[in-house]
Design a protein around this motif. Structure first.
Motif, PDB file in Angstrom:
ATOM      1  N   LEU A  79      -0.009  20.879   2.311  1.00  0.00           N
ATOM      2  CA  LEU A  79       0.595  19.889   1.409  1.00  0.00           C
ATOM      3  C   LEU A  79      -0.488  18.881   1.065  1.00  0.00           C
ATOM      4  CD1 LEU A  79       3.871  19.246   3.446  1.00  0.00           C
ATOM      5  CD2 LEU A  79       3.804  20.229   1.132  1.00  0.00           C
ATOM      6  N   LYS A  80      -0.404  18.293  -0.151  1.00  0.00           N
ATOM      7  CA  LYS A  80      -1.433  17.349  -0.590  1.00  0.00           C
ATOM      8  C   LYS A  80      -1.538  16.161   0.358  1.00  0.00           C
ATOM      9  CE  LYS A  80      -0.708  18.319  -5.458  1.00  0.00           C
ATOM     10  NZ  LYS A  80       0.042  17.895  -6.638  1.00  0.00           N
ATOM     11  N   THR A  81      -0.399  15.611   0.722  1.00  0.00           N
ATOM     12  CA  THR A  81      -0.412  14.358   1.491  1.00  0.00           C
ATOM     13  C   THR A  81       0.974  14.073   2.057  1.00  0.00           C
ATOM     14  OG1 THR A  81      -0.811  11.980   1.283  1.00  0.00           O
ATOM     15  CG2 THR A  81       0.071  13.051  -0.639  1.00  0.00           C
ATOM     16  N   LYS A  82       1.031  13.137   3.005  1.00  0.00           N
ATOM     17  CA  LYS A  82       2.344  12.666   3.455  1.00  0.00           C
ATOM     18  C   LYS A  82       2.908  11.708   2.400  1.00  0.00           C
ATOM     19  CE  LYS A  82       0.504   8.719   5.910  1.00  0.00           C
ATOM     20  NZ  LYS A  82       0.622   7.666   6.847  1.00  0.00           N
ATOM     21  N   VAL A  83       4.214  11.613   2.320  1.00  0.00           N
ATOM     22  CA  VAL A  83       4.855  10.673   1.400  1.00  0.00           C
ATOM     23  C   VAL A  83       5.934   9.934   2.192  1.00  0.00           C
ATOM     24  CG1 VAL A  83       6.194  10.417  -0.736  1.00  0.00           C
ATOM     25  CG2 VAL A  83       4.431  12.173  -0.604  1.00  0.00           C
ATOM     26  N   PRO A  84       5.579   8.829   2.854  1.00  0.00           N
ATOM     27  CA  PRO A  84       6.594   8.136   3.648  1.00  0.00           C
ATOM     28  C   PRO A  84       7.783   7.717   2.780  1.00  0.00           C
ATOM     29  CG  PRO A  84       4.404   7.285   4.141  1.00  0.00           C
ATOM     30  CD  PRO A  84       4.266   8.181   2.936  1.00  0.00           C
ATOM     31  N   GLY A  85       8.986   7.962   3.296  1.00  0.00           N
ATOM     32  CA  GLY A  85      10.200   7.649   2.546  1.00  0.00           C
ATOM     33  C   GLY A  85      10.214   6.219   2.046  1.00  0.00           C
ATOM     34  N   ILE A  86       9.742   5.310   2.887  1.00  0.00           N
ATOM     35  CA  ILE A  86       9.812   3.889   2.504  1.00  0.00           C
ATOM     36  C   ILE A  86       8.856   3.583   1.345  1.00  0.00           C
ATOM     37  CG2 ILE A  86       8.179   3.075   4.265  1.00  0.00           C
ATOM     38  CD1 ILE A  86      10.405   0.748   4.617  1.00  0.00           C
ATOM     39  N   ASP A  87       7.702   4.266   1.283  1.00  0.00           N
ATOM     40  CA  ASP A  87       6.773   4.086   0.160  1.00  0.00           C
ATOM     41  C   ASP A  87       7.400   4.648  -1.117  1.00  0.00           C
ATOM     42  OD1 ASP A  87       4.962   3.026   1.917  1.00  0.00           O
ATOM     43  OD2 ASP A  87       3.727   4.826   2.066  1.00  0.00           O
ATOM     44  N   PHE A  88       8.049   5.793  -0.975  1.00  0.00           N
ATOM     45  CA  PHE A  88       8.738   6.398  -2.119  1.00  0.00           C
ATOM     46  C   PHE A  88       9.808   5.416  -2.631  1.00  0.00           C
ATOM     47  CE2 PHE A  88      12.454   8.782  -3.604  1.00  0.00           C
ATOM     48  CZ  PHE A  88      11.894   9.442  -4.687  1.00  0.00           C
ATOM     49  N   VAL A 112      22.526  -6.350   8.463  1.00  0.00           N
ATOM     50  CA  VAL A 112      21.158  -5.922   8.132  1.00  0.00           C
ATOM     51  C   VAL A 112      21.012  -5.653   6.631  1.00  0.00           C
ATOM     52  CG1 VAL A 112      19.398  -4.140   8.512  1.00  0.00           C
ATOM     53  CG2 VAL A 112      20.730  -4.995  10.452  1.00  0.00           C
ATOM     54  N   ALA A 113      21.964  -4.930   6.046  1.00  0.00           N
ATOM     55  CA  ALA A 113      21.859  -4.596   4.616  1.00  0.00           C
ATOM     56  C   ALA A 113      21.897  -5.873   3.762  1.00  0.00           C
ATOM     57  CB  ALA A 113      22.982  -3.646   4.206  1.00  0.00           C
ATOM     58  N   GLU A 114      22.679  -6.872   4.201  1.00  0.00           N
ATOM     59  CA  GLU A 114      22.741  -8.147   3.458  1.00  0.00           C
ATOM     60  C   GLU A 114      21.358  -8.806   3.440  1.00  0.00           C
ATOM     61  OE1 GLU A 114      25.018  -7.154   5.537  1.00  0.00           O
ATOM     62  OE2 GLU A 114      27.016  -7.645   4.772  1.00  0.00           O
ATOM     63  N   LYS A 115      20.723  -8.813   4.621  1.00  0.00           N
ATOM     64  CA  LYS A 115      19.400  -9.448   4.737  1.00  0.00           C
ATOM     65  C   LYS A 115      18.365  -8.646   3.923  1.00  0.00           C
ATOM     66  CE  LYS A 115      16.381 -12.288   6.337  1.00  0.00           C
ATOM     67  NZ  LYS A 115      16.154 -13.403   5.431  1.00  0.00           N
ATOM     68  N   ALA A 116      18.484  -7.308   3.985  1.00  0.00           N
ATOM     69  CA  ALA A 116      17.569  -6.453   3.211  1.00  0.00           C
ATOM     70  C   ALA A 116      17.754  -6.754   1.721  1.00  0.00           C
ATOM     71  CB  ALA A 116      17.851  -4.981   3.506  1.00  0.00           C
ATOM     72  N   LEU A 187      16.277   0.153   6.012  1.00  0.00           N
ATOM     73  CA  LEU A 187      16.928  -1.147   5.788  1.00  0.00           C
ATOM     74  C   LEU A 187      16.504  -2.146   6.855  1.00  0.00           C
ATOM     75  CD1 LEU A 187      20.576  -0.284   4.628  1.00  0.00           C
ATOM     76  CD2 LEU A 187      18.567  -0.851   3.254  1.00  0.00           C
ATOM     77  N   ASP A 188      16.271  -1.637   8.072  1.00  0.00           N
ATOM     78  CA  ASP A 188      15.802  -2.527   9.140  1.00  0.00           C
ATOM     79  C   ASP A 188      14.425  -3.093   8.794  1.00  0.00           C
ATOM     80  OD1 ASP A 188      17.960  -2.097  11.214  1.00  0.00           O
ATOM     81  OD2 ASP A 188      17.340  -0.035  10.868  1.00  0.00           O
ATOM     82  N   VAL A 189      13.604  -2.263   8.151  1.00  0.00           N
ATOM     83  CA  VAL A 189      12.268  -2.729   7.750  1.00  0.00           C
ATOM     84  C   VAL A 189      12.403  -3.732   6.595  1.00  0.00           C
ATOM     85  CG1 VAL A 189       9.998  -2.034   6.838  1.00  0.00           C
ATOM     86  CG2 VAL A 189      11.165  -0.585   8.515  1.00  0.00           C
ATOM     87  N   PHE A 190      13.205  -3.391   5.588  1.00  0.00           N
ATOM     88  CA  PHE A 190      13.381  -4.310   4.448  1.00  0.00           C
ATOM     89  C   PHE A 190      13.992  -5.639   4.916  1.00  0.00           C
ATOM     90  CE2 PHE A 190      13.745  -0.334   1.615  1.00  0.00           C
ATOM     91  CZ  PHE A 190      12.427  -0.439   1.217  1.00  0.00           C
ATOM     92  N   ALA A 191      14.848  -5.567   5.935  1.00  0.00           N
ATOM     93  CA  ALA A 191      15.489  -6.791   6.435  1.00  0.00           C
ATOM     94  C   ALA A 191      14.538  -7.595   7.316  1.00  0.00           C
ATOM     95  CB  ALA A 191      16.745  -6.437   7.218  1.00  0.00           C
ATOM     96  N   GLY A 192      13.480  -6.934   7.785  1.00  0.00           N
ATOM     97  CA  GLY A 192      12.527  -7.618   8.653  1.00  0.00           C
ATOM     98  C   GLY A 192      12.924  -7.559  10.126  1.00  0.00           C
ATOM     99  N   THR A 193      13.953  -6.774  10.463  1.00  0.00           N
ATOM    100  CA  THR A 193      14.347  -6.682  11.878  1.00  0.00           C
ATOM    101  C   THR A 193      13.467  -5.678  12.624  1.00  0.00           C
ATOM    102  OG1 THR A 193      16.094  -5.142  11.263  1.00  0.00           O
ATOM    103  CG2 THR A 193      16.771  -7.392  11.595  1.00  0.00           C
ATOM    104  N   LEU A 209       2.567   6.290  16.388  1.00  0.00           N
ATOM    105  CA  LEU A 209       2.100   5.727  17.654  1.00  0.00           C
ATOM    106  C   LEU A 209       2.446   4.243  17.710  1.00  0.00           C
ATOM    107  CD1 LEU A 209       0.571   6.054  20.320  1.00  0.00           C
ATOM    108  CD2 LEU A 209      -1.550   5.625  19.083  1.00  0.00           C
ATOM    109  N   TYR A 210       2.252   3.567  16.583  1.00  0.00           N
ATOM    110  CA  TYR A 210       2.578   2.140  16.507  1.00  0.00           C
ATOM    111  C   TYR A 210       4.055   1.934  16.813  1.00  0.00           C
ATOM    112  CZ  TYR A 210       2.595  -2.630  14.726  1.00  0.00           C
ATOM    113  OH  TYR A 210       2.702  -3.993  14.611  1.00  0.00           O
ATOM    114  N   ARG A 211       4.877   2.795  16.235  1.00  0.00           N
ATOM    115  CA  ARG A 211       6.321   2.680  16.428  1.00  0.00           C
ATOM    116  C   ARG A 211       6.688   2.924  17.897  1.00  0.00           C
ATOM    117  NH1 ARG A 211      11.017   5.270  12.670  1.00  0.00           N
ATOM    118  NH2 ARG A 211      12.586   3.776  13.331  1.00  0.00           N
ATOM    119  N   LEU A 212       5.980   3.872  18.502  1.00  0.00           N
ATOM    120  CA  LEU A 212       6.246   4.188  19.906  1.00  0.00           C
ATOM    121  C   LEU A 212       5.875   3.010  20.803  1.00  0.00           C
ATOM    122  CD1 LEU A 212       7.151   6.311  21.938  1.00  0.00           C
ATOM    123  CD2 LEU A 212       4.812   7.164  21.996  1.00  0.00           C
TER     124      LEU A 212
END
Ligand code: UDP
Length: 240
Positions: A79-88, A112-116, A187-193, A209-212
């Motif tokens: 595959l050409k590259t990864k496409v993270p869902g959040i970037d999409f 959470v969705a309200e904050k996002a 949504l947790d990322v968009f909300a900043g949680t 790894l960062y997430r882990l």
């Protein structure tokens, strides 16, 4: 063009091409849905026919993470590259803001969705958020009705996999939206949680790894992910 990664069809597109393709789906009549398979999806789809069917029935499937890209390489169908869902999602949000489209956010814990929504409205002036609903509901019917009444162009479905994919395939058309995207914990990322890995880590393909490190309790879930590479080598050796 779709690549078969251990039974799941994945579109071989760059991030920009994937966003273009999402925008083009939005201009077509009817309901469309996008899935964002990561190694965990592909491993569970192996033994879950319904999930596999729904993933393969998607209008667009982007490889969310380096694990899928490595597996593709080992399979001999790179595959050409990864496409993270959040970037999409961010690419689609930019287009929506520029054209004044409306968005409904479904999923995550109450609040959470309200904050996002608040943060997204700020980041993407012009974007209209027409409704939100948390992801802990018992019956689909009233939620579908709420979305339909809100009349969104796009729906983010963030219930975790495989729930969100099954939900989109089953209820998407009824919501009246033109495009639904299954986006896991976005949504947790968009909300900043939940904090996303810094760009350096993302570029190195080390977001996992960062997430882990940030959420060590995910170790059990993540420990089996290298199995996708073992499966890919096995399939290649068997000549599949
Ligand atoms: N979630 C939900 N309803 C459920 C189960 C999960 O709304 O019944 C949400 C959860 O709160 C989280 C997201 O779905 O916001 C999934 O998060 P996960 O970390 O599993 O997804 P990933 O980011 O790994 O795709």
């Amino acid at each position: 063009m779709k690549r078969d990664i251990l039974g799941v069809g994945i579109d071989d597109l760059t991030l920009d091409e994937a966003v273009e393709s999402g925008i083009s789906l939005l201009s077509q009549p009817g309901f469309h849905y996008v899935v964002t398979p990561n190694p965990e999806f592909i491993l569970s789809a192996k033994n879950d026919e319904a999930f596999r069917g729904v993933l393969n029935g998607a209008d667009l499937a982007v490889p969310d993470g380096v694990g899928v890209v490595y597996a593709a390489k080992l399979l001999g169908t790179p595959l050409k590259t990864k496409v993270p869902g959040i970037d999409f999602a961010q690419g689609i949000l930019r287009h929506m803001a520029a054209t004044g489209m409306s968005l409904f956010l479904l999923g995550a814990k109450p609040g959470v969705a309200e904050k996002a929504a608040e943060n997204l409205t700020h980041t993407y002036p012009g974007l209209r958020i027409c409704g939100v609903h948390d992801g802990y509901f018992k019956e689909d019917g009233p939620v579908v009705e709420e979305i339909k009444a809100a009349g969104p162009d796009v729906l983010f479905v963030c219930l975790g996999a495989p729930k969100q994919e099954l939900w989109m395939a089953q209820n998407g058309t009824e919501t009246g939206a033109r495009l639904a995207i299954g986006l896991g914990g976005s949504l947790d990322v968009f909300a900043g949680t939940v904090e996303r890995a810094p760009e350096k880590w993302q570029k190195m393909g080390m977001e996992w790894l960062y997430r882990l490190i940030k959420e060590p309790k995910r170790i059990g879930r993540m420990a089996k992910l290298p199995l996708i590479l073992v499966d890919a080598v096995g399939a290649r050796l068997r000549g599949k």
